[in-house]
Motif scaffolding. Structure first.
Motif, PDB file in Angstrom:
ATOM      1  N   GLY A   1      26.149 119.561  43.486  1.00 32.60           N
ATOM      2  CA  GLY A   1      25.862 118.888  42.199  1.00 32.60           C
ATOM      3  C   GLY A   1      27.189 118.262  41.752  1.00 32.60           C
ATOM      4  N   PHE A   2      28.393 118.047  42.606  1.00 25.73           N
ATOM      5  CA  PHE A   2      29.602 117.431  41.905  1.00 25.73           C
ATOM      6  C   PHE A   2      30.355 116.643  43.165  1.00 25.73           C
ATOM      7  N   SER A   3      30.788 115.477  42.789  1.00 25.45           N
ATOM      8  CA  SER A   3      31.712 114.905  43.886  1.00 25.45           C
ATOM      9  C   SER A   3      33.032 114.907  43.855  1.00 25.45           C
ATOM     10  N   CYS A   4      33.650 115.603  44.649  1.00 29.59           N
ATOM     11  CA  CYS A   4      35.215 115.744  44.613  1.00 29.59           C
ATOM     12  C   CYS A   4      35.916 114.381  45.191  1.00 29.59           C
ATOM     13  N   SER A   5      37.278 114.643  44.772  1.00 25.59           N
ATOM     14  CA  SER A   5      37.921 113.499  45.349  1.00 25.59           C
ATOM     15  C   SER A   5      37.717 113.344  46.943  1.00 25.59           C
ATOM     16  N   ALA A   6      38.257 112.048  47.367  1.00 24.07           N
ATOM     17  CA  ALA A   6      37.866 111.685  48.749  1.00 24.07           C
ATOM     18  C   ALA A   6      39.043 112.603  49.586  1.00 24.07           C
ATOM     19  N   HIS A   7      40.082 113.182  48.673  1.00 24.28           N
ATOM     20  CA  HIS A   7      41.131 113.932  49.582  1.00 24.28           C
ATOM     21  C   HIS A   7      40.704 115.336  49.408  1.00 24.28           C
ATOM     22  N   ALA A   8      39.376 115.822  48.933  1.00 23.70           N
ATOM     23  CA  ALA A   8      38.953 117.191  48.950  1.00 23.70           C
ATOM     24  C   ALA A   8      38.046 117.491  50.132  1.00 23.70           C
ATOM     25  N   ARG A   9      38.202 118.916  50.561  1.00 21.44           N
ATOM     26  CA  ARG A   9      37.226 119.388  51.348  1.00 21.44           C
ATOM     27  C   ARG A   9      36.625 120.622  50.491  1.00 21.44           C
ATOM     28  N   VAL A  10      35.310 120.701  50.697  1.00 19.56           N
ATOM     29  CA  VAL A  10      34.595 121.760  50.002  1.00 19.56           C
ATOM     30  C   VAL A  10      33.643 122.672  50.876  1.00 19.56           C
ATOM     31  N   ARG A  11      34.098 123.777  51.044  1.00 24.23           N
ATOM     32  CA  ARG A  11      33.431 124.838  52.186  1.00 24.23           C
ATOM     33  C   ARG A  11      32.813 125.992  51.224  1.00 24.23           C
ATOM     34  N   VAL A  12      31.734 126.326  51.731  1.00 23.16           N
ATOM     35  CA  VAL A  12      30.901 127.471  51.183  1.00 23.16           C
ATOM     36  C   VAL A  12      30.833 128.484  52.412  1.00 23.16           C
ATOM     37  N   ILE A  13      31.556 129.608  51.878  1.00 23.64           N
ATOM     38  CA  ILE A  13      31.574 130.861  52.543  1.00 23.64           C
ATOM     39  C   ILE A  13      30.360 131.758  52.745  1.00 23.64           C
ATOM     40  N   PRO A  14      29.814 131.821  54.180  1.00 20.02           N
ATOM     41  CA  PRO A  14      28.461 132.583  54.084  1.00 20.02           C
ATOM     42  C   PRO A  14      28.873 134.083  53.534  1.00 20.02           C
ATOM     43  N   GLY A  15      27.932 134.644  52.553  1.00 17.62           N
ATOM     44  CA  GLY A  15      27.973 136.149  52.192  1.00 17.62           C
ATOM     45  C   GLY A  15      29.008 136.429  51.333  1.00 17.62           C
ATOM     46  N   MET A  16      30.030 135.415  50.827  1.00 18.17           N
ATOM     47  CA  MET A  16      30.987 135.810  49.984  1.00 18.17           C
ATOM     48  C   MET A  16      30.615 136.017  48.543  1.00 18.17           C
ATOM     49  N   GLY A  17      30.976 136.728  47.759  1.00 21.01           N
ATOM     50  CA  GLY A  17      30.890 136.856  46.277  1.00 21.01           C
ATOM     51  C   GLY A  17      31.996 136.216  45.696  1.00 21.01           C
ATOM     52  N   HIS A  18      32.452 136.706  44.496  1.00 22.72           N
ATOM     53  CA  HIS A  18      33.627 135.937  43.915  1.00 22.72           C
ATOM     54  C   HIS A  18      34.939 136.576  44.114  1.00 22.72           C
ATOM     55  N   TRP A  19      34.948 137.625  44.992  1.00 23.75           N
ATOM     56  CA  TRP A  19      36.145 138.195  45.365  1.00 23.75           C
ATOM     57  C   TRP A  19      36.150 138.291  46.953  1.00 23.75           C
ATOM     58  N   PRO A  20      37.036 137.423  47.569  1.00 25.59           N
ATOM     59  CA  PRO A  20      36.815 137.508  48.980  1.00 25.59           C
ATOM     60  C   PRO A  20      37.558 138.937  49.764  1.00 25.59           C
ATOM     61  N   ALA A  21      36.692 139.926  49.889  1.00 28.59           N
ATOM     62  CA  ALA A  21      36.934 140.975  50.557  1.00 28.59           C
ATOM     63  C   ALA A  21      37.364 140.856  52.121  1.00 28.59           C
ATOM     64  N   GLN A  22      37.368 142.062  52.756  1.00 25.22           N
ATOM     65  CA  GLN A  22      37.992 141.621  54.097  1.00 25.22           C
ATOM     66  C   GLN A  22      37.321 140.633  55.037  1.00 25.22           C
ATOM     67  N   ARG A  23      35.986 140.795  55.359  1.00 28.28           N
ATOM     68  CA  ARG A  23      35.285 140.077  56.039  1.00 28.28           C
ATOM     69  C   ARG A  23      35.571 138.220  55.693  1.00 28.28           C
ATOM     70  N   SER A  24      35.099 138.459  54.279  1.00 26.96           N
ATOM     71  CA  SER A  24      35.188 136.987  53.610  1.00 26.96           C
ATOM     72  C   SER A  24      36.585 136.461  53.622  1.00 26.96           C
ATOM     73  N   ALA A  25      37.582 137.195  53.513  1.00 29.10           N
ATOM     74  CA  ALA A  25      39.045 136.624  53.586  1.00 29.10           C
ATOM     75  C   ALA A  25      39.344 136.381  54.953  1.00 29.10           C
ATOM     76  N   GLN A  26      38.921 136.650  55.989  1.00 26.31           N
ATOM     77  CA  GLN A  26      38.993 136.382  57.328  1.00 26.31           C
ATOM     78  C   GLN A  26      38.534 135.090  57.258  1.00 26.31           C
ATOM     79  N   ALA A  27      37.265 134.865  57.070  1.00 22.46           N
ATOM     80  CA  ALA A  27      36.631 133.322  56.989  1.00 22.46           C
ATOM     81  C   ALA A  27      37.308 132.483  55.936  1.00 22.46           C
ATOM     82  N   CYS A  28      37.661 132.855  54.977  1.00 18.87           N
ATOM     83  CA  CYS A  28      38.598 131.893  54.023  1.00 18.87           C
ATOM     84  C   CYS A  28      39.998 131.540  54.867  1.00 18.87           C
ATOM     85  N   PHE A  29      40.652 132.519  55.431  1.00 18.29           N
ATOM     86  CA  PHE A  29      41.889 132.043  56.108  1.00 18.29           C
ATOM     87  C   PHE A  29      41.669 131.039  57.266  1.00 18.29           C
ATOM     88  N   HIS A  30      40.573 131.290  57.973  1.00 18.92           N
ATOM     89  CA  HIS A  30      40.129 130.518  59.034  1.00 18.92           C
ATOM     90  C   HIS A  30      40.078 128.845  58.497  1.00 18.92           C
TER      91      HIS A  30
END
Length: 246
Positions: A205-234
């Motif tokens: 629903g929103f268009s960011c700057s052309a210099h930005a990437r937006v990624r949705v992390i599967p299964g992640m809530g508002h806090w990236p615990a261990q598994r989500s943290a690994q996906a974020c770091f990737h």
């Protein structure tokens, strides 16, 4: 991880949480990590998100990649808009251009729910702070594991005063960075939680700057615990390696 030229990472925490809760996210970072919480000292010195950004730029003028979580995401975006020389790139985690729904922004916390939470914090800050901590992992793809990881942080209790909690909510209610997120010229990576119950993914629903990437992390809530943290770091690894600032 490919080693970037700029090896400094500045991490800014969110509302009512310790920035150290993101430790699993930066464990593989190949350089210095500066961890900044929105604590009583910083909140007491500042009266807005922009004030906080300017204060941190004064404290940390050396070039760095700036990562902000939740309310911290708005702080690092404000810093990137104010001083691109210090902010080599910006990474937001469970961040948002606008927190509360309204004025053409539908992907935010409903205004009535936000007002009720503000009243709750004023009346019983410990209870509503705990409610928020549990909400961060509610419905995540690994909720049972996330709850176990969250427990030690809950046992430490809230690290800031009720006055700081209330001021942070005021910032969340007032700040609208849609123009900034749509026009920022610095490289930016926005990581959203697929199952974030606080800030639903706003990518569609929103268009960011052309210099930005937006990624949705599967299964992640508002806090990236261990598994989500690994996906974020990737995603962070790929971004820093490819955004032309290494």
């Amino acid at each position: 991880m490919r080693v970037p030229e700029c090896r400094r990472l500045l991490v800014v925490g969110g509302w009512g949480v310790r920035a150290e809760m993101l430790e699993q996210l930066w464990q593989q970072w190949p350089g210095e990590v500066i961890c900044v919480s929105l604590d009583d000292d910083l909140m007491g010195r500042c009266n807005s998100v922009q004030d906080a950004a300017e204060e941190l730029l004064r404290r940390y003028p050396e070039p760095a990649h700036w990562l902000g979580w939740s309310l911290g995401a708005q702080v690092v975006m404000a810093a990137a808009g104010a001083a691109q020389g210090s902010v080599v790139s910006v990474i937001t985690l469970a961040g948002f251009p606008k927190f509360v729904a309204g004025d053409g922004w539908s992907t935010g916390m409903p205004a009535s729910q936000f007002r009720a939470f503000v009243r709750g914090i004023a009346l019983n800050p410990e209870r509503y702070w705990l409610h928020f901590q549990l909400l961060m992992i509610n419905g995540s793809g690994n909720e049972a594991c996330d709850r176990a990881e969250l427990k030690p942080w809950l046992e430490q209790g809230c690290s800031v005063s009720s006055a700081s909690l209330e001021k942070g909510l005021q910032w969340l209610g007032e700040n609208d960075q849609r123009k900034l997120w749509a026009s920022l010229e610095s490289p930016a990576l926005h990581l959203l939680g697929e199952r974030d119950p606080v800030v639903p993914p706003w990518k569609a629903g929103f268009s960011c700057s052309a210099h930005a990437r937006v990624r949705v992390i599967p299964g992640m809530g508002h806090w990236p615990a261990q598994r989500s943290a690994q996906a974020c770091f990737h995603e962070i690894d790929r971004f820093v390696s490819a955004c032309g600032v290494h």
